[in-house]
Design a protein around this motif. Structure first.
Motif, mmCIF file in Angstrom:
data_model
loop_
_atom_site.group_PDB
_atom_site.id
_atom_site.type_symbol
_atom_site.label_atom_id
_atom_site.label_comp_id
_atom_site.label_asym_id
_atom_site.label_seq_id
_atom_site.Cartn_x
_atom_site.Cartn_y
_atom_site.Cartn_z
ATOM 1 N N GLU A 68 -16.054 -9.983 20.792
ATOM 2 C CA GLU A 68 -16.812 -8.683 21.523
ATOM 3 C C GLU A 68 -15.756 -8.118 21.867
ATOM 4 O O GLU A 68 -15.957 -6.452 22.563
ATOM 5 N N ASP B 229 -20.834 -7.165 25.382
ATOM 6 C CA ASP B 229 -22.413 -7.796 25.557
ATOM 7 C C ASP B 229 -21.258 -8.899 24.655
ATOM 8 O O ASP B 229 -20.627 -9.548 23.898
ATOM 9 N N ARG C 70 -23.126 -11.227 22.448
ATOM 10 C CA ARG C 70 -23.378 -9.957 20.614
ATOM 11 C C ARG C 70 -22.897 -10.663 19.422
ATOM 12 O O ARG C 70 -22.204 -11.455 19.141
ATOM 13 N N ASN D 149 -21.450 -9.489 15.216
ATOM 14 C CA ASN D 149 -21.104 -8.643 15.422
ATOM 15 C C ASN D 149 -20.111 -8.759 14.275
ATOM 16 O O ASN D 149 -18.285 -8.954 14.312
#
Length: 435
Positions: free
Chosen positions: A304, A357, A360, A363
């Motif tokens: 992320e 986030d 996440r 991704n």
């Protein structure tokens, strides 16, 4: 319809000018292009002393960027190389020797050869050295935080972190490591007036830092180091390369490693720390993940942070034939520039892309590219980033950016982003203990 006919139909949004990136990514401009003209013509005017060019198609949606990167038969790295600026015509054959600027099957042959030097075992063997270096640098940063109530984490930690890790991996002697930094800044930072070592040509314009004349010193060094490694082999990447490559292929791959292997992590590392400084909740989450020893979750968090601060802004391709992309007719020979930094915030792929986030998943960011040119050193880059963020969570107190009024006179100076044709970096990250 070619570029001239369709240019007027595109929104009047400029994502070419490097000065637009000085205070951060132009997210709103990218959003406008993704929504209304995902393949949009960009004028390539004279800027920062560099001459005007013919213009290019800016590709900003994730799906279109993927198609371009995965389709070398349609979008060539070889025809015009991979930088937005056209190389001098006489330099193009030279530039095409680099793996980055080749198409299959030549690219596949060379990548197969050099992959033998980048074994996972060889890369992971350096984790202990990477961790020890991160701890030393962060400990020194902590001392400065205590003494001065502020610290520039770029200068104290990340500026040399990637460079010295790369030198270890390559097997570059300690006394020569400053050369890697000098060459990187000359080649990558040439559009940054505070960083570049600009050399003017006889016409008074900046000399192309990627021309044969400007790279001669680096190539001489690469040949000498390879000869030494053949006579004195070691368990490092340069020894592996010296036994697989010779001549121009060896020189150009050393060039590629010196630049991409250093500056990509040199941008991503402070980018991740900046994101955590600006998002205290995410910073606390990272500390919790490290304290709990959840390596898988830490790796997800690293992805992320790579999406959030994309170290490689863009890459150029050249249309190999007349074709269509998202409804735009592109003519053979026209430049096509994919913007990873826009694709990584595409709302069609990422839910709430402007929310950091750390959990996440999936991704599918494009920080390391995609297709046949996906970054060869991505595993080593991820290792370095994971280790750095782990040790920062363990050693640094909770930290935040200095208030803007204090940055110009504080420990780190002003936070300012640096942009070249394809690298997005951070010059200073002035922080102080939070609270």
């Amino acid at each position: 319809m070619g570029s001239a006919a369709t240019a007027a139909a595109a929104p009047d949004v400029d994502v070419f000018d490097p000065r637009r990136y000085a205070s951060g990514l132009p997210h709103e401009a990218f959003r406008v292009l993704r929504d209304s003209a995902p393949v949009a013509w960009q004028e390539e005017y004279e800027v920062l002393g560099w001459p005007a060019g013919p213009g290019f198609w800016a590709v900003t949606r994730h799906a279109d960027v993927l198609r371009v990167l995965r389709s070398p038969a349609e979008f060539s790295s070889h025809e015009g190389a991979t930088q937005i600026r056209d190389p001098d015509r006489e330099d193009l054959p030279f530039i095409r020797r680099m793996m980055l600027n080749q198409d299959p099957p030549a690219h596949h042959r060379l990548r197969t050869l050099v992959s033998r030097a980048f074994t996972r075992r060889r890369v992971e063997r350096f984790e202990a050295k990477v961790r020890a270096r991160a701890r030393r640098s962060l400990a020194a940063a902590c001392e400065r935080l205590r003494e001065r109530d502020g610290c520039d984490l770029v200068a104290a930690v990340t500026d040399d972190f990637a460079l010295l890790n790369l030198a270890d991996l390559l097997g570059v002697p300690a006394g020569d490591r400053g050369l890697l930094l000098e060459w990187t800044e000359r080649i990558i930072g040439y559009q940054d007036p505070d960083q570049a070592h600009t050399v003017l040509g006889p016409d008074g314009r900046p000399a192309n830092p990627r021309s044969p004349a400007m790279l001669a010193e680096m190539f001489d060094y690469a040949r000498g180091l390879a000869a030494y490694k053949r006579a004195h082999p070691a368990d490092d990447v340069m020894t592996g390369l010296a036994h697989e490559l010779t001549g121009a292929e060896l020189e150009m791959f050393f060039f590629l490693l010196t630049v991409a292997g250093n500056d990509t992590v040199r941008s991503a590392a402070p980018g991740g720390l900046l994101a955590l400084a600006e998002h205290p909740r995410a910073q606390r989450t990272m500390r919790d993940l490290v304290r709990e020893g959840d390596i898988e979750a830490q790796s997800v968090a690293v992805e992320e942070l790579l999406r959030w601060h994309t170290p490689v802004l863009s890459f150029r391709r050249t249309a190999a034939r007349d074709l269509e992309l998202s409804g735009r007719r592109i003519s053979a020979g026209e430049k096509v520039v994919v913007f990873h930094a826009s694709a990584n915030y595409d709302e069609r792929v990422f839910t709430a892309p402007h929310t950091l986030d750390l959990a996440r998943t999936p991704n599918p960011h494009l920080a390391f590219g995609e297709g046949p040119h996906v970054c060869l050193g991505a595993h080593f880059a991820r290792l370095q980033l994971r280790v750095l963020y782990q040790e920062a969570a363990r050693l640094l107190p909770p930290y935040a950016l200095l208030p803007p009024r204090e940055r110009a006179h504080g420990a780190g100076g002003e936070v300012r982003r640096l942009v070249s044709n394809f690298i997005h970096g951070i010059k200073a990250l002035p922080v102080r203990p939070a609270g």
